[in-house]
Write a protein that holds these residues in place. Structure first.
Motif, PDB file in Angstrom:
ATOM      1  N   THR A 119       0.819  -1.214   0.000  1.00 19.83           N
ATOM      2  CA  THR A 119       0.000   0.000   0.000  1.00 19.83           C
ATOM      3  C   THR A 119       0.852   1.262   0.000  1.00 19.83           C
ATOM      4  O   THR A 119       0.611   2.198  -0.783  1.00 19.83           O
ATOM      5  CB  THR A 119      -0.947   0.022   1.219  1.00 19.83           C
ATOM      6  N   GLN A 120       1.853   1.320   0.877  1.00 20.89           N
ATOM      7  CA  GLN A 120       2.699   2.512   0.964  1.00 20.89           C
ATOM      8  C   GLN A 120       3.503   2.720  -0.321  1.00 20.89           C
ATOM      9  O   GLN A 120       3.688   3.843  -0.775  1.00 20.89           O
ATOM     10  CB  GLN A 120       3.636   2.417   2.169  1.00 20.89           C
ATOM     11  N   ARG A 122       2.590   1.726  -3.388  1.00 18.93           N
ATOM     12  CA  ARG A 122       1.664   2.181  -4.424  1.00 18.93           C
ATOM     13  C   ARG A 122       1.279   3.648  -4.211  1.00 18.93           C
ATOM     14  O   ARG A 122       1.148   4.416  -5.177  1.00 18.93           O
ATOM     15  CB  ARG A 122       0.396   1.308  -4.414  1.00 18.93           C
ATOM     16  N   THR A 123       1.113   4.045  -2.958  1.00 14.90           N
ATOM     17  CA  THR A 123       0.767   5.444  -2.666  1.00 14.90           C
ATOM     18  C   THR A 123       1.901   6.366  -3.075  1.00 14.90           C
ATOM     19  O   THR A 123       1.672   7.441  -3.661  1.00 14.90           O
ATOM     20  CB  THR A 123       0.463   5.615  -1.168  1.00 14.90           C
ATOM     21  N   SER A 126       2.032   6.928  -6.688  1.00 14.93           N
ATOM     22  CA  SER A 126       0.912   7.717  -7.215  1.00 14.93           C
ATOM     23  C   SER A 126       1.091   9.212  -6.963  1.00 14.93           C
ATOM     24  O   SER A 126       0.301  10.028  -7.458  1.00 14.93           O
ATOM     25  CB  SER A 126      -0.404   7.257  -6.570  1.00 14.93           C
ATOM     26  N   LYS A 127       2.108   9.584  -6.210  1.00 17.49           N
ATOM     27  CA  LYS A 127       2.333  10.985  -5.885  1.00 17.49           C
ATOM     28  C   LYS A 127       2.823  11.759  -7.111  1.00 17.49           C
ATOM     29  O   LYS A 127       3.471  11.215  -7.995  1.00 17.49           O
ATOM     30  CB  LYS A 127       3.316  11.118  -4.729  1.00 17.49           C
ATOM     31  N   ALA A 261       4.682   6.514   2.638  1.00 18.81           N
ATOM     32  CA  ALA A 261       4.687   7.215   1.353  1.00 18.81           C
ATOM     33  C   ALA A 261       4.723   8.719   1.531  1.00 18.81           C
ATOM     34  O   ALA A 261       5.152   9.461   0.636  1.00 18.81           O
ATOM     35  CB  ALA A 261       3.451   6.819   0.555  1.00 18.81           C
ATOM     36  N   ASP A 262       4.293   9.199   2.704  1.00 18.40           N
ATOM     37  CA  ASP A 262       4.160  10.635   2.924  1.00 18.40           C
ATOM     38  C   ASP A 262       5.379  11.284   3.569  1.00 18.40           C
ATOM     39  O   ASP A 262       5.419  12.515   3.675  1.00 18.40           O
ATOM     40  CB  ASP A 262       2.936  10.909   3.802  1.00 18.40           C
TER      41      ASP A 262
END
Length: 370
Positions: A119-120, A122-123, A126-127, A261-262
């Motif tokens: 998930t992380q 893929r996120t 997507s950024k 991801a952030d």
């Protein structure tokens, strides 16, 4: 920014080497064979009292496949500086010890085959800044549209593997990327390994306990006897996932906050310890050396037995230890507890299944990249 003509010319002349096929990938390259020999020689120079010429001082554990067998041959040739028969060297092929994740249906279902594990990653992909990287790479190559991100990953892999296959040459694929591109691609890889094999998924530390238990069982024999026993060195030839799982069980390379991801631009991420490129290069290694010492307050040695942990030939950063050197009481209390509670019965709970005179030493070697 476009590629310079020299780089573009190298890329245009690049052709696939027919030798680099599935069969070739299953074994060491000539450079890999030589570096494995040199690694063995380097360790022998570091610990001449431990890594001796007596073949009965060793126990090797490795998977019964082509790459591991070749690695074993290269390493023993480096140790003994001779291409001789290794028949009389003790060796075991315990795959459940060396690759426990392959035999744990619960881990396969809940981690390896679980889409949430990535998930992380893929996120992050997507950024906007990751998408802009794809756009810039595409323009650099002369495309007026964005190429697929999987193609970018393939070029990233070719950059690294071309260099590994031929260390004397510059891989033309590396010219595709800027330094910032490489940092983003590395972070994406770190997000994948962090959740697939590292601290991002609690089950990983449960799986990694097998390596810790093997180490503690080996140490206990020598400490209880209070004298060196044979074998004096236990050498494990394993894979990148096995090493990453073992590091997690040991509590090494742990960051103050999880990788997400952030937080790519955060101080934690910029100074992160969990970096795949430094943890798992070719011939990565993990060592734990048991010492029997004379207590010396000036040297902060207050216990007879000490354990030195080393990662890729450098002292490992572990809490309550001094530059990788730990009191055996700390090791016994912390890692002995992990070893005593190492139980993989949970693996079968899933419904889905799939096929400083040192005298003891534990190694974990990587035989291929992730």
């Amino acid at each position: 920014m476009r590629m310079c003509s020299a780089d573009l010319n190298l890329l245009e002349k690049w052709t696939w080497n027919s030798r680099q096929n599935a069969t070739y990938a299953g074994d060491l390259t000539s450079d890999g064979y030589m570096s494995t020999q040199q690694l063995a020689q380097a360790w022998k120079q570091k610990f001449p009292g431990l890594l001796t010429d007596n073949r009965h001082d060793y126990l090797f554990k490795f998977v019964n496949d082509q790459r591991s067998s070749t690695t074993f041959r290269a390493f023993t040739e480096g140790l003994f500086r001779a291409q001789e028969d290794t028949y009389d060297i003790a060796k075991e092929t315990d795959e459940k010890l060396l690759r426990p994740y392959k035999f744990c249906s619960s881990w396969v279902k809940n981690v390896e085959e679980n889409n949430d594990t990535l998930t992380q990653l893929r996120t992050f992909e997507s950024k906007q800044e990751y998408k802009e990287m794809i756009t810039n790479i595409s323009l650099r190559l002369g495309f007026n549209y964005d190429i697929q991100k999987e193609l970018v990953k393939h070029m990233y892999q070719m950059c690294r593997y071309n260099k590994a296959w031929d260390v004397s040459q510059i891989s033309p694929w590396c010219a595709v990327f800027t330094k910032e591109d490489l940092k983003r691609l590395e972070y994406a890889e770190d997000l994948e390994t962090y959740y697939k094999y590292g601290y991002g998924t609690p089950m990983n530390q449960q799986i990694g306990c097998t390596g810790v238990k093997d180490m503690m069982d080996f140490f206990k024999i020598h400490v209880d006897k209070d004298t060196p026993q044979q074998p004096r060195s236990s050498v494990r030839l394993a894979t990148a996932p096995a090493l990453l799982l073992a590091l997690g069980a040991l509590g090494a390379r742990r960051d103050s906050a999880p990788l997400t991801a952030d937080n790519y631009h955060s101080a934690v991420a910029l100074a992160r310890r969990w970096t795949s490129s430094t943890i798992a290069p070719f011939n990565a290694n993990l060592a734990a050396v048991l010492y029997k010492c004379t207590p010396n307050s000036n040297l902060q040695i207050n216990e007879q037995y000490q354990v030195l942990f080393m990662e890729n030939e450098k002292p490992m950063n572990l809490e309550e230890c001094r530059v990788g050197l730990c009191n055996y009481t700390f090791v016994k209390n912390r890692f002995g507890l992990i070893a005593d509670n190492c139980n993989l019965d949970f693996c079968n709970s899933a419904t889905k299944t799939t096929g400083l005179i040192g005298f003891t030493l534990l190694f974990v070697f990587i035989t291929k990249l992730l």
